[in-house]
Design an enzyme around this catalytic site. Structure first.
Site, PDB file in Angstrom:
ATOM      1  CE1 TYR A 112      -3.844  -1.117  -6.860  1.00  0.00           C
ATOM      2  CE2 TYR A 112      -4.792  -0.496  -8.966  1.00  0.00           C
ATOM      3  CZ  TYR A 112      -3.612  -0.167  -8.520  1.00  0.00           C
ATOM      4  OH  TYR A 112      -2.761  -0.202  -8.166  1.00  0.00           O
ATOM      5  CG  ASP A 163       5.115   3.995  -2.774  1.00  0.00           C
ATOM      6  OD1 ASP A 163       4.386   4.839  -2.894  1.00  0.00           O
ATOM      7  OD2 ASP A 163       5.225   2.218  -2.934  1.00  0.00           O
ATOM      8  N   GLY A 194       0.684  -1.100   0.566  1.00  0.00           N
ATOM      9  CA  GLY A 194       0.050  -0.640   0.050  1.00  0.00           C
ATOM     10  C   GLY A 194       0.952   0.869  -0.513  1.00  0.00           C
ATOM     11  CB  ALA A 195       0.881   4.194  -1.908  1.00  0.00           C
ATOM     12  CG  LEU A 248      13.198  14.422 -12.851  1.00  0.00           C
ATOM     13  CD1 LEU A 248      14.425  15.498 -13.137  1.00  0.00           C
ATOM     14  CD2 LEU A 248      12.212  15.691 -13.826  1.00  0.00           C
TER      15      LEU A 248
END
Length: 317
Positions: free
Chosen positions: A103, A257, A33-34, A225
């Site tokens: 998902y 993350d 999960g982020a 980037l």
């Protein structure tokens, strides 16, 4: 405690083989999960964290709760519910150089969070609130919950750190753009990527993306980037930073993350903006060297080794 976040964490099922999932037979499981990816990264860098969420009162929910607690994250504000299941997703290595995510989270326990999940006394224990653009995409109630939490955090003088983390599979473009821009206008630090800048402002120039975000009210912007590093800008500093050396990429998912964790930890530890962004680039690079979303999140020692180009033995005894 230092950093609070809110969001959905799921169990990931990933085929061991490369190729379309229809031909897969064996799967491994991971937790992803982020927000918790970033919180776990922060814990590994010595920053104390807490998580607000909702899980199903089921085996996947217990698996996630046990794992997240075991990584050191405070879970006092995580609720278990009988009203909906824990979400999950499948991560398919369709080709050697391409990963696809599928998902299964619609109607999940986390998507049912409301403003009642926010305890002001709990929020008051923290100094920073880290949010992503994923949680408000889960449902209208989750969107209301995010804005309520931001309002509570600002009242309590927490700094707001925002990663847009665009997920267009979860909502329509118009709603996504309006919501993300509103959150940016309430944030102190924003961590977009080039693709998110293109979506929000029709701009692919990192400098123009940063200027647009600052014009909305943020004080600091770091534009990611990819392998080229990152561009940073605030009232005092403008510049570029990148990872200290190239690494062999095994799994790119979770790099953003890790980047967020590296930056936030550096910022809290009082590093210069350049050094904090460089630490973010190094952390993000190291995440990609290990399969899984959190398994490659580095310690301070690992970041130091990469930064100083310290070669370690193939076998450490």
């Amino acid at each position: 405690m230092d950093v609070l976040s809110i969001g959905e964490t799921m169990v990931v099922f990933a085929p061991k083989e490369v190729g379309p999932m229809r031909y897969a037979h064996d799967f491994t499981t991971h937790i992803a999960g982020a927000e918790t990816n970033t919180l776990i990264g922060l814990e590994k860098l010595g920053i104390k964290t807490g998580w607000i969420s909702q899980l199903g009162n089921d085996e996947l929910g217990y698996k996630i709760l046990s794992f997240v607690r075991g990584e050191g994250i405070n879970v006092d504000a995580v609720h278990l519910t009988d009203d909906a299941p824990t979400g999950l997703f499948l991560k398919e290595k369709n080709r050697q150089d391409q990963t696809r995510v599928h998902y299964y989270r619609k109607g999940s326990a986390a998507s049912l969070m409301t403003t009642s999940n926010i305890d002001e006394e709990y929020v008051a224990q923290f100094k920073y609130l880290y949010v992503t653009g994923i949680t408000p995409a889960l449902s209208e109630d989750c969107k209301d919950t995010i804005f309520h939490l931001i309002s509570v955090a600002k009242k309590l003088n927490l700094k707001i750190i925002f990663d847009p983390n665009l997920r267009l599979k979860l909502w329509n473009e118009e709603q996504a753009r309006e919501t993300l821009l509103n959150i940016i206008s309430l944030s102190d630090i924003v961590l977009p990527g080039i693709s998110e800048g293109a979506f929000l402002f029709n701009e692919r120039s990192e400098k123009k993306i940063a200027q647009n975000i600052i014009a909305l009210g943020a004080s600091t912007v770091i534009v990611k980037l990819g392998s080229e590093g990152a561009y940073y800008e605030n009232d005092e500093h403008v510049g570029y930073a990148k990872a200290s050396k190239n690494v062999e990429v095994v799994d790119p998912v979770g790099a953003g993350d890790g980047f967020a964790a590296g930056f936030i930890a550096g910022y809290i530890d009082g590093l210069s903006l350049h050094d904090a962004v460089e630490q973010a680039c190094n952390a993000g690079a190291l995440v990609t060297t290990v399969k899984g979303d959190v398994e490659g999140l580095p310690s301070k020692e690992e970041i130091k080794q990469l930064k100083n180009n310290i070669n370690t033995d193939d076998v450490i005894r």
